[in-house]
Scaffold this motif. Structure first.
Motif, PDB file in Angstrom:
ATOM      1  N   GLY A  91       0.776  -1.009  -0.015  1.00  0.00           N
ATOM      2  CA  GLY A  91      -0.140  -0.089   0.154  1.00  0.00           C
ATOM      3  C   GLY A  91       0.882   1.169   0.035  1.00  0.00           C
ATOM      4  O   GLY A  91       0.399   2.329   0.404  1.00  0.00           O
ATOM      5  N   VAL A  92       2.076   1.143  -0.254  1.00  0.00           N
ATOM      6  CA  VAL A  92       3.161   2.189  -0.694  1.00  0.00           C
ATOM      7  C   VAL A  92       3.675   2.289  -1.789  1.00  0.00           C
ATOM      8  O   VAL A  92       3.362   1.362  -2.781  1.00  0.00           O
ATOM      9  CB  VAL A  92       3.826   2.520   0.517  1.00  0.00           C
ATOM     10  CG1 VAL A  92       3.230   2.468   2.031  1.00  0.00           C
ATOM     11  CG2 VAL A  92       4.858   1.200   0.699  1.00  0.00           C
ATOM     12  N   ILE A  93       4.620   3.183  -2.290  1.00  0.00           N
ATOM     13  CA  ILE A  93       5.501   3.208  -3.269  1.00  0.00           C
ATOM     14  C   ILE A  93       6.877   3.268  -2.538  1.00  0.00           C
ATOM     15  O   ILE A  93       7.286   3.421  -1.673  1.00  0.00           O
ATOM     16  CB  ILE A  93       5.041   4.659  -4.154  1.00  0.00           C
ATOM     17  CG1 ILE A  93       5.430   5.891  -3.489  1.00  0.00           C
ATOM     18  CG2 ILE A  93       3.682   4.752  -4.535  1.00  0.00           C
ATOM     19  CD1 ILE A  93       5.474   7.102  -4.373  1.00  0.00           C
ATOM     20  N   PRO A  94       7.611   2.939  -3.724  1.00  0.00           N
ATOM     21  CA  PRO A  94       9.190   3.000  -3.437  1.00  0.00           C
ATOM     22  C   PRO A  94       9.384   4.290  -2.868  1.00  0.00           C
ATOM     23  O   PRO A  94       9.263   5.268  -3.299  1.00  0.00           O
ATOM     24  CB  PRO A  94       9.851   2.645  -4.812  1.00  0.00           C
ATOM     25  CG  PRO A  94       8.728   1.920  -5.491  1.00  0.00           C
ATOM     26  CD  PRO A  94       7.366   2.587  -5.026  1.00  0.00           C
ATOM     27  N   GLY A  95      10.431   4.443  -1.882  1.00  0.00           N
ATOM     28  CA  GLY A  95      10.725   5.778  -1.181  1.00  0.00           C
ATOM     29  C   GLY A  95      12.241   6.029  -1.170  1.00  0.00           C
ATOM     30  O   GLY A  95      12.747   6.720  -0.340  1.00  0.00           O
ATOM     31  N   ALA A  96      12.891   5.222  -1.861  1.00  0.00           N
ATOM     32  CA  ALA A  96      14.603   5.494  -1.848  1.00  0.00           C
ATOM     33  C   ALA A  96      15.106   5.448  -3.265  1.00  0.00           C
ATOM     34  O   ALA A  96      16.206   4.848  -3.432  1.00  0.00           O
ATOM     35  CB  ALA A  96      15.279   4.355  -1.040  1.00  0.00           C
ATOM     36  N   GLY A  97      14.281   5.922  -4.271  1.00  0.00           N
ATOM     37  CA  GLY A  97      14.874   6.209  -5.631  1.00  0.00           C
ATOM     38  C   GLY A  97      14.192   5.086  -6.594  1.00  0.00           C
ATOM     39  O   GLY A  97      14.561   5.178  -7.707  1.00  0.00           O
ATOM     40  N   GLY A  98      13.413   4.180  -6.157  1.00  0.00           N
ATOM     41  CA  GLY A  98      12.677   3.136  -7.008  1.00  0.00           C
ATOM     42  C   GLY A  98      11.893   3.918  -7.987  1.00  0.00           C
ATOM     43  O   GLY A  98      11.806   3.065  -8.953  1.00  0.00           O
ATOM     44  N   THR A  99      11.370   5.011  -7.900  1.00  0.00           N
ATOM     45  CA  THR A  99      10.613   5.477  -9.140  1.00  0.00           C
ATOM     46  C   THR A  99      11.465   6.293  -9.972  1.00  0.00           C
ATOM     47  O   THR A  99      10.903   6.700 -10.963  1.00  0.00           O
ATOM     48  CB  THR A  99       9.357   6.335  -8.519  1.00  0.00           C
ATOM     49  OG1 THR A  99       9.910   7.545  -7.810  1.00  0.00           O
ATOM     50  CG2 THR A  99       8.381   5.724  -7.776  1.00  0.00           C
ATOM     51  N   GLN A 100      12.696   6.589  -9.747  1.00  0.00           N
ATOM     52  CA  GLN A 100      13.398   7.522 -10.261  1.00  0.00           C
ATOM     53  C   GLN A 100      14.915   6.917 -10.833  1.00  0.00           C
ATOM     54  O   GLN A 100      14.946   6.864 -12.000  1.00  0.00           O
ATOM     55  CB  GLN A 100      13.821   8.890  -9.243  1.00  0.00           C
ATOM     56  CG  GLN A 100      12.454   9.602  -8.840  1.00  0.00           C
ATOM     57  CD  GLN A 100      11.589   9.937  -9.920  1.00  0.00           C
ATOM     58  OE1 GLN A 100      12.279  10.621 -11.067  1.00  0.00           O
ATOM     59  NE2 GLN A 100      10.474   9.756  -9.935  1.00  0.00           N
ATOM     60  N   ARG A 101      15.638   6.427 -10.109  1.00  0.00           N
ATOM     61  CA  ARG A 101      16.831   5.901 -10.554  1.00  0.00           C
ATOM     62  C   ARG A 101      16.352   4.681 -11.088  1.00  0.00           C
ATOM     63  O   ARG A 101      16.932   4.229 -12.401  1.00  0.00           O
ATOM     64  CB  ARG A 101      17.778   5.320  -9.482  1.00  0.00           C
ATOM     65  CG  ARG A 101      18.337   6.518  -8.706  1.00  0.00           C
ATOM     66  CD  ARG A 101      19.537   5.990  -7.738  1.00  0.00           C
ATOM     67  NE  ARG A 101      20.045   7.228  -7.039  1.00  0.00           N
ATOM     68  CZ  ARG A 101      19.569   7.621  -5.832  1.00  0.00           C
ATOM     69  NH1 ARG A 101      18.953   6.857  -5.226  1.00  0.00           N
ATOM     70  NH2 ARG A 101      19.891   8.747  -5.092  1.00  0.00           N
ATOM     71  N   LEU A 102      15.304   3.672 -10.712  1.00  0.00           N
ATOM     72  CA  LEU A 102      15.077   2.758 -11.754  1.00  0.00           C
ATOM     73  C   LEU A 102      14.590   3.018 -13.066  1.00  0.00           C
ATOM     74  O   LEU A 102      14.865   2.459 -14.182  1.00  0.00           O
ATOM     75  CB  LEU A 102      13.923   2.021 -10.848  1.00  0.00           C
ATOM     76  CG  LEU A 102      13.428   0.667 -11.494  1.00  0.00           C
ATOM     77  CD1 LEU A 102      14.515  -0.645 -11.591  1.00  0.00           C
ATOM     78  CD2 LEU A 102      12.192   0.024 -11.035  1.00  0.00           C
ATOM     79  N   ALA A 103      13.918   4.090 -13.110  1.00  0.00           N
ATOM     80  CA  ALA A 103      13.155   4.539 -14.475  1.00  0.00           C
ATOM     81  C   ALA A 103      14.461   5.127 -15.391  1.00  0.00           C
ATOM     82  O   ALA A 103      14.424   4.659 -16.676  1.00  0.00           O
ATOM     83  CB  ALA A 103      12.066   5.521 -14.168  1.00  0.00           C
ATOM     84  N   ARG A 104      15.375   5.572 -14.702  1.00  0.00           N
ATOM     85  CA  ARG A 104      16.525   6.041 -15.608  1.00  0.00           C
ATOM     86  C   ARG A 104      17.432   5.174 -16.094  1.00  0.00           C
ATOM     87  O   ARG A 104      17.848   5.054 -17.355  1.00  0.00           O
ATOM     88  CB  ARG A 104      17.564   7.161 -14.655  1.00  0.00           C
ATOM     89  CG  ARG A 104      16.774   8.353 -14.714  1.00  0.00           C
ATOM     90  CD  ARG A 104      17.264   9.310 -13.514  1.00  0.00           C
ATOM     91  NE  ARG A 104      16.803  10.490 -13.336  1.00  0.00           N
ATOM     92  CZ  ARG A 104      15.814  10.951 -12.964  1.00  0.00           C
ATOM     93  NH1 ARG A 104      14.839  10.398 -12.656  1.00  0.00           N
ATOM     94  NH2 ARG A 104      15.422  12.332 -12.922  1.00  0.00           N
TER      95      ARG A 104
END
Ligand code: CAA
Length: 259
Positions: free
Chosen positions: A136-149
């Motif tokens: 019920g949460v989202i990644p909070g340590a780069g998972g939506t950003q570093r991963l996408a890059r």
């Protein structure tokens, strides 16, 4: 030296940042602080030329500590969650070349920890994923950003929206992982590669900065950064050594001093 995160160095300029918090290396808030402190220590140590991040032979890290998160009131979590992001940012900004050696699970914050490294070497039993959505949460340590890059927006969306797990081979195919080795060899292979980088010139720091910071800029600004860093290489002893060595003996023979 932290209780859960230790830094050991060998005599070839490689530091290992070892996470050890049984049973699954869950990243509690003490671990966040210990990673931040370890990153600061390594960053300021010129005798360290490359870094291996390792969670030991069984599990890299199963993510943020769910048991701890479950007990924190919102206000406390809101006040402290930035420490995790800050710690991982400091790891990602280490001037040395970094390699994550991943055995077993690298999930949630564990996957994000591996994303702070320049390279990910995975054991054939490694499993990567961002399962936060299942909690019920989202990644909070780069998972939506570093991963996408790293793997592209579509792959990252699939990983983050569905919360699935990916084998080492699947992760290799999508570019999340750079190399796959038998589980018993992955740490040694990472150290071997790190030792090669540790013998490299000071310009490796310039190269890392140019790529990592340039990617966040528009092209014109990024190219100006590249020019600045390229020019800065001429202030290093290693530039002199590299070019003298080429002219005397041909390519690839220089003995750099990392200055
Ligand atoms: N935090 C705290 N404890 C955890 C944990 C975590 N992330 N993951 C596992 N554990 C605990 C389990 O509760 C269990 O504890 P008990 O022995 O006290 O019951 C113990 O570790 C062993 O776990 P399992 O029995 O589940 O072992 P398994 O081999 O069957 O499965 C696993 C291992 C696949 C890692 C599974 O435990 C799992 O899916 N863990 C959760 C992974 C996850 O959701 N990670 C994301 C966390 S949120 C996050 O990371 C946010 C962020 O972006 C920063």
């Amino acid at each position: 030296m932290g209780e859960f995160v230790t830094v050991t160095t060998d005599d070839e300029g490689v530091a290992t940042l070892r996470l050890d918090r049984a049973p699954v290396n869950a990243l509690n808030s003490q671990v966040w602080v210990e990673f931040r402190d370890a990153a600061r220590r390594v960053s300021g140590d010129d005798s360290i030329g490359a870094v291996v991040l390792w969670g030991g032979p069984k599990v890299f890290a199963a993510g943020a500590d769910i048991k701890e998160m479950q007990t924190k009131p919102f206000q406390e979590f809101f006040a402290r969650a930035g420490v995790l992001q800050e710690a991982f940012n400091e790891l990602a900004r280490l001037p040395q070349i970094t390699i994550a050696a991943v055995n077993g699970y690298a999930l949630g914050g564990g996957c994000e920890l591996s994303l702070t490294a320049d390279f990910r070497y995975a054991a054939d039993n490694a499993r990567f994923g961002q399962p936060e959505i299942l909690l019920g949460v989202i990644p909070g340590a780069g998972g939506t950003q570093r991963l996408a890059r790293l793997v592209g927006i579509q792959r990252a969306k699939e990983m983050v929206y569905a919360g699935g797990m990916y084998s080492a081979e699947e992760s290799l195919a999508m570019g999340l992982v750079d190399k796959v080795f038998p589980a018993g060899e992955v740490y040694d292979k990472a150290v071997e590669a790190a030792r090669r980088y540790a013998k490299g010139p000071y310009a490796l720091r310039m190269a890392k900065k140019a790529v990592n910071e340039g990617i966040e800029m528009g092209l014109d600004e990024a190219l100006r950064l590249e020019t600045t860093l390229f020019t800065a290489c001429f202030a290093t002893e290693d530039r002199q050594i590299g070019m003298d060595s080429f002219l005397a003996e041909g390519p690839g023979k220089a003995q750099f001093v990392r200055r």
